[in-house]
Design a protein around this motif. Structure first.
Motif, short mmCIF file in Angstrom:
data_model
loop_
_atom_site.label_atom_id
_atom_site.label_comp_id
_atom_site.label_asym_id
_atom_site.label_seq_id
_atom_site.Cartn_x
_atom_site.Cartn_y
_atom_site.Cartn_z
N LEU A 182 -55.86 5.94 -3.99
CA LEU A 182 -55.87 7.19 -3.31
C LEU A 182 -55.22 6.39 -1.90
N ASN A 183 -54.16 6.39 -1.79
CA ASN A 183 -53.16 5.91 -0.49
C ASN A 183 -53.09 6.79 0.76
N PHE A 184 -53.44 6.19 1.88
CA PHE A 184 -53.02 6.88 3.13
C PHE A 184 -52.88 6.00 4.21
N GLY A 185 -51.65 6.10 4.85
CA GLY A 185 -51.13 5.03 5.81
C GLY A 185 -51.23 5.72 7.15
N PHE A 186 -51.23 4.69 8.20
CA PHE A 186 -51.04 5.00 9.66
C PHE A 186 -49.99 3.94 10.55
N PHE A 196 -53.28 6.07 17.19
CA PHE A 196 -52.48 5.94 16.11
C PHE A 196 -52.08 7.36 15.42
N THR A 197 -50.97 7.36 14.40
CA THR A 197 -50.08 8.36 13.94
C THR A 197 -50.19 8.45 12.58
N PRO A 198 -50.10 9.58 11.92
CA PRO A 198 -50.16 9.40 10.56
C PRO A 198 -48.83 8.89 9.97
N PHE A 199 -48.81 8.45 8.53
CA PHE A 199 -47.59 8.01 7.77
C PHE A 199 -47.47 9.00 6.71
N ASN A 200 -48.05 8.76 5.41
CA ASN A 200 -47.99 9.51 4.27
C ASN A 200 -49.21 9.43 3.53
N GLU A 201 -49.53 10.12 2.44
CA GLU A 201 -50.51 10.04 1.60
C GLU A 201 -50.23 10.07 0.25
N SER A 202 -50.83 9.60 -0.77
CA SER A 202 -50.33 9.76 -2.12
C SER A 202 -51.60 9.41 -3.24
N ARG A 248 -47.44 18.10 15.09
CA ARG A 248 -47.79 18.85 13.92
C ARG A 248 -48.17 18.04 12.77
N ARG A 249 -47.87 16.77 12.71
CA ARG A 249 -48.01 16.12 11.39
C ARG A 249 -49.55 15.49 11.65
N SER A 250 -50.04 15.14 12.92
CA SER A 250 -51.34 14.63 13.06
C SER A 250 -52.45 15.90 12.97
N ARG A 251 -51.89 17.10 12.66
CA ARG A 251 -53.06 18.12 12.80
C ARG A 251 -53.71 17.84 11.53
#
Length: 387
Positions: free
Chosen positions: A301-305, A184-190, A333-336
């Motif tokens: 606290l949101n964070f997606g994948f 799985f990969t990141p999406f964004n966080e907020s 780079r984003r997955s770091r």
């Protein structure tokens, strides 16, 4: 450190208040009858319990109860209080209320979004790919309401170590792998804040925009968001979701609202959560939230994948960042941030078994959360993988 908000007069939906009260009560009953809530559970092989997966895929959302314990909630509360203290005083200012440079003022990305009290910024506009086609009701703000209130901060992991540690939660990352695969990969966080009696609405929408016409579209193509609740949420201040809508393709939301005769979609159900609960919400599900006329604050606290297959090779952006191709290098780079989060959590909660993120497993030793690493992730969200 509890959050403190300006006291304002009670507010309601005017002539629609009675209907709204009834709608909330009926929605609460629908939510409690869905069978999509409970503690996070794993089977004897360490896999996410199949009953959780079945309910998630059936409904498009699930409430994991009691995931976050009090020490972590306390950390998050302190950081959210600091974020609100350091937010800009208005949309045009680069200063906080004490005259200091506001949080994020030196970033390339726009991170903090303020809204006029009880308003719907996107509904019925062409913004965000026009994915909010129908406007929500906008109650009259109470006397003494401020011109603007904080609604959301993007790129939250660079501003809050507690949010970064939450991002590395081993049980939640196992859930992400169960839904989207080990790669799985990141999406964004907020960080979302619904101010008591002042918080704006978010019009009904589906998050995805890239793959609706793909022949490979299925119920999970556009990924999901975790929504961790600092204080809990209820029908008055929480997110509402139309169960099963994630599996029905692109919806005509404007027609649905017209048929309902108001913004109160009849089949929707609210997220009902206690402090420390974490909801999973499919990004293809129709969801939205009403103006918060209640006395209860909501902090999510949101964070997606995403699935890697949904992201790799896609040219996207335009909402969360500039249009760009998501190649292997960008994904890496984003997955770091996942690797940094795992190490930051290891330092704070050494009694836990850290999660092993497979795409970076061979590099795990190089991702250490240090002051230098914190400086290095500035503007990391310019690499968000929005689809």
């Amino acid at each position: 450190m509890a959050l403190h908000f300006a006291e304002v007069s009670p507010v309601d939906y005017g002539p629609d208040e009675t209907a709204m009260v009834r709608y909330r009560a009926e929605g609460h009953e629908r939510a409690m009858a869905l069978g999509n809530r409970g503690p996070v559970r794993f089977d004897s092989q360490g896999n996410l319990h199949p009953e959780i997966l079945e309910a998630y895929w059936r409904c498009g959302f699930y409430v994991l109860e009691g995931v976050l314990k009090q020490p972590e909630l306390d950390d998050l509360e302190r950081d959210v209080a600091e974020i609100l203290e350091r937010a800009p005083v208005d949309r045009s200012s680069g200063l906080d209320r004490r005259g200091r440079p506001a949080l994020g003022a030196d970033c390339k990305a726009r991170n903090v979004f303020l809204v006029k009290p009880l308003t719907d910024v996107y509904g019925g506009t062409g913004q965000a790919h026009g994915r909010h086609p129908a406007k929500m009701a906008e109650p009259t703000p109470p006397p003494g309401a401020p011109p603007y209130v904080f609604q959301v901060m993007l790129g939250s992991l660079q501003f809050s170590d507690a949010c970064l540690r939450l991002y590395g939660h081993p049980q939640l990352l196992k859930v992400a792998a169960a839904i989207n695969g080990d790669d799985f990969t990141p999406f964004n966080e907020s960080v979302w804040v619904k101010h008591p009696r002042l918080g704006g609405s978010v019009a009904w929408h589906q998050d995805g925009w890239t793959h609706w016409k793909s022949p490979k579209l299925d119920a999970g193509t556009h990924g999901f968001n975790f929504m961790a609740q600092l204080y809990g949420c209820n029908p008055a201040n929480g997110l509402w979701v139309v169960p099963g809508s994630h599996a029905q393709g692109k919806a005509d939301i404007k027609a649905m609202v017209a048929e309902a005769g108001s913004d109160r979609l009849p089949d929707a159900a609210p997220l009902v959560c206690g402090p420390g609960d974490v909801a999973i919400c499919n990004r293809q599900a129709i969801h939205g939230s009403f103006a918060n006329t209640s006395i209860d604050v909501r902090v999510s606290l949101n964070f997606g994948f995403h699935r890697r297959a949904s992201v790799l090779g896609v040219t996207s952006g335009g909402i969360h960042n500039e249009v760009a191709e998501y190649d292997d290098g960008r994904i890496h780079r984003r997955s770091r941030l996942i690797a940094y989060a795992i190490d930051a959590r290891r330092q704070r909660f050494p009694e836990e078994q850290p999660y092993c993120y497979q795409p970076l497993a061979e590099e795990a030793g190089q991702w250490r959360w240090t002051p230098a690493a914190k400086a290095e992730i500035k503007d990391y969200n310019l690499l968000d993988l929005g689809i």
